[in-house]
Write a protein that holds these residues in place. Structure first.
Motif, PDB file in Angstrom:
ATOM      1  N   PRO A 161       0.803  -1.233   0.000  1.00 19.18           N
ATOM      2  CA  PRO A 161       0.000   0.000   0.000  1.00 19.18           C
ATOM      3  C   PRO A 161       0.831   1.275   0.000  1.00 19.18           C
ATOM      4  O   PRO A 161       0.491   2.234  -0.713  1.00 19.18           O
ATOM      5  CB  PRO A 161      -0.815  -0.120   1.297  1.00 19.18           C
ATOM      6  N   THR A 162       1.906   1.331   0.776  1.00 19.34           N
ATOM      7  CA  THR A 162       2.645   2.580   0.937  1.00 19.34           C
ATOM      8  C   THR A 162       4.014   2.556   0.268  1.00 19.34           C
ATOM      9  O   THR A 162       4.799   3.496   0.450  1.00 19.34           O
ATOM     10  CB  THR A 162       2.848   2.884   2.437  1.00 19.34           C
ATOM     11  N   LYS A 163       4.333   1.499  -0.489  1.00 21.78           N
ATOM     12  CA  LYS A 163       5.673   1.333  -1.047  1.00 21.78           C
ATOM     13  C   LYS A 163       5.600   0.959  -2.521  1.00 21.78           C
ATOM     14  O   LYS A 163       4.689   0.242  -2.942  1.00 21.78           O
ATOM     15  CB  LYS A 163       6.433   0.237  -0.285  1.00 21.78           C
ATOM     16  N   VAL A 164       6.584   1.427  -3.277  1.00 23.26           N
ATOM     17  CA  VAL A 164       6.703   1.012  -4.673  1.00 23.26           C
ATOM     18  C   VAL A 164       8.149   0.626  -4.952  1.00 23.26           C
ATOM     19  O   VAL A 164       9.083   1.033  -4.260  1.00 23.26           O
ATOM     20  CB  VAL A 164       6.271   2.117  -5.660  1.00 23.26           C
ATOM     21  N   LEU A 165       8.302  -0.153  -6.011  1.00 26.00           N
ATOM     22  CA  LEU A 165       9.610  -0.562  -6.514  1.00 26.00           C
ATOM     23  C   LEU A 165       9.800   0.065  -7.884  1.00 26.00           C
ATOM     24  O   LEU A 165       9.003  -0.161  -8.792  1.00 26.00           O
ATOM     25  CB  LEU A 165       9.681  -2.089  -6.624  1.00 26.00           C
ATOM     26  N   ALA A 166      10.848   0.879  -8.028  1.00 20.93           N
ATOM     27  CA  ALA A 166      11.143   1.536  -9.303  1.00 20.93           C
ATOM     28  C   ALA A 166      12.317   0.829  -9.968  1.00 20.93           C
ATOM     29  O   ALA A 166      13.456   0.931  -9.493  1.00 20.93           O
ATOM     30  CB  ALA A 166      11.459   3.009  -9.076  1.00 20.93           C
ATOM     31  N   GLU A 167      12.039   0.107 -11.035  1.00 19.59           N
ATOM     32  CA  GLU A 167      13.092  -0.587 -11.780  1.00 19.59           C
ATOM     33  C   GLU A 167      13.650   0.379 -12.822  1.00 19.59           C
ATOM     34  O   GLU A 167      13.087   0.563 -13.899  1.00 19.59           O
ATOM     35  CB  GLU A 167      12.533  -1.850 -12.423  1.00 19.59           C
ATOM     36  N   MET A 168      14.770   0.981 -12.488  1.00 21.07           N
ATOM     37  CA  MET A 168      15.352   2.024 -13.312  1.00 21.07           C
ATOM     38  C   MET A 168      16.017   1.484 -14.566  1.00 21.07           C
ATOM     39  O   MET A 168      16.116   2.175 -15.581  1.00 21.07           O
ATOM     40  CB  MET A 168      16.390   2.791 -12.498  1.00 21.07           C
ATOM     41  N   ILE A 169      16.515   0.255 -14.494  1.00 18.26           N
ATOM     42  CA  ILE A 169      17.361  -0.287 -15.548  1.00 18.26           C
ATOM     43  C   ILE A 169      17.296  -1.802 -15.465  1.00 18.26           C
ATOM     44  O   ILE A 169      17.001  -2.366 -14.405  1.00 18.26           O
ATOM     45  CB  ILE A 169      18.818   0.222 -15.371  1.00 18.26           C
ATOM     46  N   SER A 170      17.552  -2.471 -16.572  1.00 16.41           N
ATOM     47  CA  SER A 170      17.439  -3.936 -16.573  1.00 16.41           C
ATOM     48  C   SER A 170      18.804  -4.617 -16.655  1.00 16.41           C
ATOM     49  O   SER A 170      18.895  -5.768 -17.078  1.00 16.41           O
ATOM     50  CB  SER A 170      16.551  -4.395 -17.738  1.00 16.41           C
ATOM     51  N   THR A 171      19.855  -3.923 -16.239  1.00 17.73           N
ATOM     52  CA  THR A 171      21.185  -4.516 -16.230  1.00 17.73           C
ATOM     53  C   THR A 171      21.831  -4.315 -14.860  1.00 17.73           C
ATOM     54  O   THR A 171      21.399  -3.475 -14.068  1.00 17.73           O
ATOM     55  CB  THR A 171      22.100  -3.906 -17.308  1.00 17.73           C
ATOM     56  N   CYS A 172      22.887  -5.091 -14.606  1.00 19.78           N
ATOM     57  CA  CYS A 172      23.661  -5.004 -13.368  1.00 19.78           C
ATOM     58  C   CYS A 172      25.142  -5.052 -13.715  1.00 19.78           C
ATOM     59  O   CYS A 172      25.513  -5.507 -14.800  1.00 19.78           O
ATOM     60  CB  CYS A 172      23.354  -6.191 -12.443  1.00 19.78           C
ATOM     61  N   PRO A 173      26.013  -4.651 -12.796  1.00 23.93           N
ATOM     62  CA  PRO A 173      27.450  -4.850 -13.012  1.00 23.93           C
ATOM     63  C   PRO A 173      27.862  -6.307 -12.833  1.00 23.93           C
ATOM     64  O   PRO A 173      28.987  -6.673 -13.143  1.00 23.93           O
ATOM     65  CB  PRO A 173      28.103  -3.984 -11.923  1.00 23.93           C
ATOM     66  N   GLN A 174      26.955  -7.138 -12.286  1.00 23.83           N
ATOM     67  CA  GLN A 174      27.217  -8.551 -12.043  1.00 23.83           C
ATOM     68  C   GLN A 174      25.881  -9.289 -12.113  1.00 23.83           C
ATOM     69  O   GLN A 174      24.836  -8.702 -11.849  1.00 23.83           O
ATOM     70  CB  GLN A 174      27.843  -8.753 -10.662  1.00 23.83           C
ATOM     71  N   TYR A 175      25.918 -10.550 -12.468  1.00 25.58           N
ATOM     72  CA  TYR A 175      24.673 -11.316 -12.539  1.00 25.58           C
ATOM     73  C   TYR A 175      24.727 -12.513 -11.608  1.00 25.58           C
ATOM     74  O   TYR A 175      25.599 -13.377 -11.726  1.00 25.58           O
ATOM     75  CB  TYR A 175      24.384 -11.757 -13.980  1.00 25.58           C
ATOM     76  N   CYS A 176      23.783 -12.559 -10.675  1.00 26.76           N
ATOM     77  CA  CYS A 176      23.667 -13.654  -9.710  1.00 26.76           C
ATOM     78  C   CYS A 176      22.821 -14.764 -10.333  1.00 26.76           C
ATOM     79  O   CYS A 176      21.772 -14.494 -10.924  1.00 26.76           O
ATOM     80  CB  CYS A 176      22.995 -13.177  -8.437  1.00 26.76           C
ATOM     81  N   GLY A 177      23.239 -15.990 -10.138  1.00 31.05           N
ATOM     82  CA  GLY A 177      22.512 -17.108 -10.736  1.00 31.05           C
ATOM     83  C   GLY A 177      21.086 -17.235 -10.255  1.00 31.05           C
ATOM     84  O   GLY A 177      20.218 -17.714 -10.979  1.00 31.05           O
ATOM     85  N   HIS A 178      20.794 -16.772  -9.031  1.00 35.56           N
ATOM     86  CA  HIS A 178      19.477 -16.970  -8.433  1.00 35.56           C
ATOM     87  C   HIS A 178      18.571 -15.756  -8.617  1.00 35.56           C
ATOM     88  O   HIS A 178      17.534 -15.674  -7.952  1.00 35.56           O
ATOM     89  CB  HIS A 178      19.641 -17.210  -6.930  1.00 35.56           C
TER      90      HIS A 178
END
Length: 462
Positions: A161-178
């Motif tokens: 209700p009071t929180k949102v998640l803003a996905e700014m970008i779809s890349t990372c400096p590293q990729y975790c398998g999980h």
């Protein structure tokens, strides 16, 4: 006066289940790798050097390792990339340097150390890691938490209700398998064709800001991705300043595994100076600004990681907190969890905050723990850490959200199905009259079930 009776026979002395010993942080010597034998400290501390020298494929790994890894490891790794991997390979030197730091140079010993290493297990999966009978749970999903289903604009998930998640970008400096966002984040693999963000970054950010201006019930914004360390700093700073122009936004959290995997990014002068501007504005406006990172094993906590965390605190960030993921072979024993928490809290000024049970994405069963195992771990770590630094172990239940692992309503241990309730509607349930009465299922890994339960699942999904 009450007399104290002396014992009449010797009292046995028992060891504590966990013995704390302070371990000071050490930066492993990257020069032990043949490919980095001549790398200077100045180069190692340079964020651009780290990004350029990431390991992305077997050829680059061979060039780094020389003859220190046996061929069977490469064959195992390539088999996993062909058959199982949901994330592409991207390993910063900083993260590789924390793998098997004391393995020596003998190829047989190095190979065994790499197979056993907890950071390698989740950052560089191999085929033999995976569960042979149930690599995926029958109810696993690519977007296991249905975050995209709850987008109110592209990349903005309004789940709580009071929180949102803003996905700014779809890349990372590293990729975790999980990775729980394996549906969107990173490059496509042979198994997974990734979804793509379609809007230009500026248009996506404009849409997010407009939604938040029109939705005063939202006070908390998690700025994530991907990883915010991959957002060009001027763009990220501009977005954060715009967020703080919205009076109803009171909490902002920056989500970045790079604080541990690429701490060099967070100690660059241009980033430090920009973070200080943002933190100063947050303080003046009464906004709580925090960094949330993602560390899963004590080996990842090095002096550079501590330097990055303390630099953020020094320039005015209120808190640096850790949200780890509970994984077998990585941190799913009391000693592993406590060692990590003491390294974070005691040596790096990073607050242990949450450990999430690994989400039920495809090919992740070998990492996941059962709810009852998580409950036992929560019990085992109590009383050792300061109360404010004792992490909560949480189950992120699809369509429900975070729940402490003891908050379930029902639990069928034979079939490994727990049922959970909730006290709010997600963004897609405002017209659902049953949302707050429904019992939502969560599924334990089948390998953790008794034989009767395993046979039932085989009969249903074999």
């Amino acid at each position: 006066m009450t007399a104290i009776q002396e014992p009449t026979s010797p009292v046995a002395a028992y060891d504590q289940p966990y013995d704390y010993t302070r371990v000071e942080l050490i930066e492993p010597d990257w020069r032990r790798f043949p490919g980095w034998h001549d790398v200077t400290e100045a180069e190692w501390r340079d964020a651009q050097w780290q990004r350029v020298h990431c390991i992305r494929n077997a050829k680059q790994l061979r060039a780094l390792m020389g003859d220190q890894l046996e061929e069977r490891f490469y064959e195992d790794m390539l088999a996993d990339q062909r058959e199982m991997a949901t994330m592409s390979m991207l390993l910063p030197p900083q993260m590789i340097n924390t793998m098997a730091p004391n393995a020596g140079t003998d190829p047989a010993k190095v190979t065994e150390a790499w197979y056993a290493d907890p950071i390698r297990r989740y950052m560089l999966p191999v085929r033999s890691d995976r569960d042979t009978e149930w690599p995926s749970h029958p109810h696993s999903e690519r977007d296991s938490l249905h975050e995209a289903e709850m987008w109110v604009v592209e990349g903005l998930t309004h789940r709580y209700p009071t929180k949102v998640l803003a996905e700014m970008i779809s890349t990372c400096p590293q990729y975790c398998g999980h990775c729980t966002r394996m549906d969107l984040v990173g490059n496509s693999t042979e198994q997974v064709e990734k979804h793509k963000l379609s809007l230009k970054p500026v248009d996506r950010q404009d849409a997010m800001i407009e939604y938040l201006k029109k939705t005063p019930g939202v006070r908390d914004v998690v700025v994530s991705g991907g990883d915010v360390a991959n957002v060009p700093w001027p763009q990220l700073e501009s977005f954060l300043m715009r967020l703080m122009d919205i009076d109803t936004v009171r909490d902002i959290r920056l989500a970045t595994k790079a604080l541990a995997a690429l701490p060099q990014h967070w100690i660059q002068p241009k980033v430090v100076e920009g973070l200080e501007r943002v933190a100063g504005t947050a303080q003046r406006r009464g906004v709580n600004l925090a960094i949330h990172t993602h560390v899963n094993h004590a080996q990842s906590v090095t002096p550079l990681v501590a330097e990055a965390a303390r630099t953020a605190l020094d320039v005015g960030v209120r808190d640096v907190r850790n949200q780890g993921v509970l994984m077998k072979g990585v941190n799913a024993t009391p000693a592993e969890l406590l060692d990590l928490c003491f390294a974070l809290q005691g040596e790096a000024s990073i607050l242990p905050y949450y450990f999430y049970m690994c989400d039920s994405i495809p090919n992740a069963e070998h990492w996941r723990v059962a709810v009852w195992e998580a409950q036992e771990l929560q019990h085992a770590i109590m009383g050792y850490l300061p109360g404010y630094a004792t992490p909560r172990i949480v189950c992120d239940v699809p369509y429900v959200g975070k729940r402490w692992v003891h908050q379930l309503t029902e639990y069928d241990r034979e079939l490994g199905i727990s049922y959970w309730t909730k006290n709010y509607r997600t963004g897609i349930e405002h017209e659902d009259p049953e949302a707050l009465q429904r019992h939502y299922p969560y599924y334990d890994p089948i390998a953790t079930l008794p034989e009767t339960g395993q046979k039932w699942w085989a009969s249903q999904h074999g």
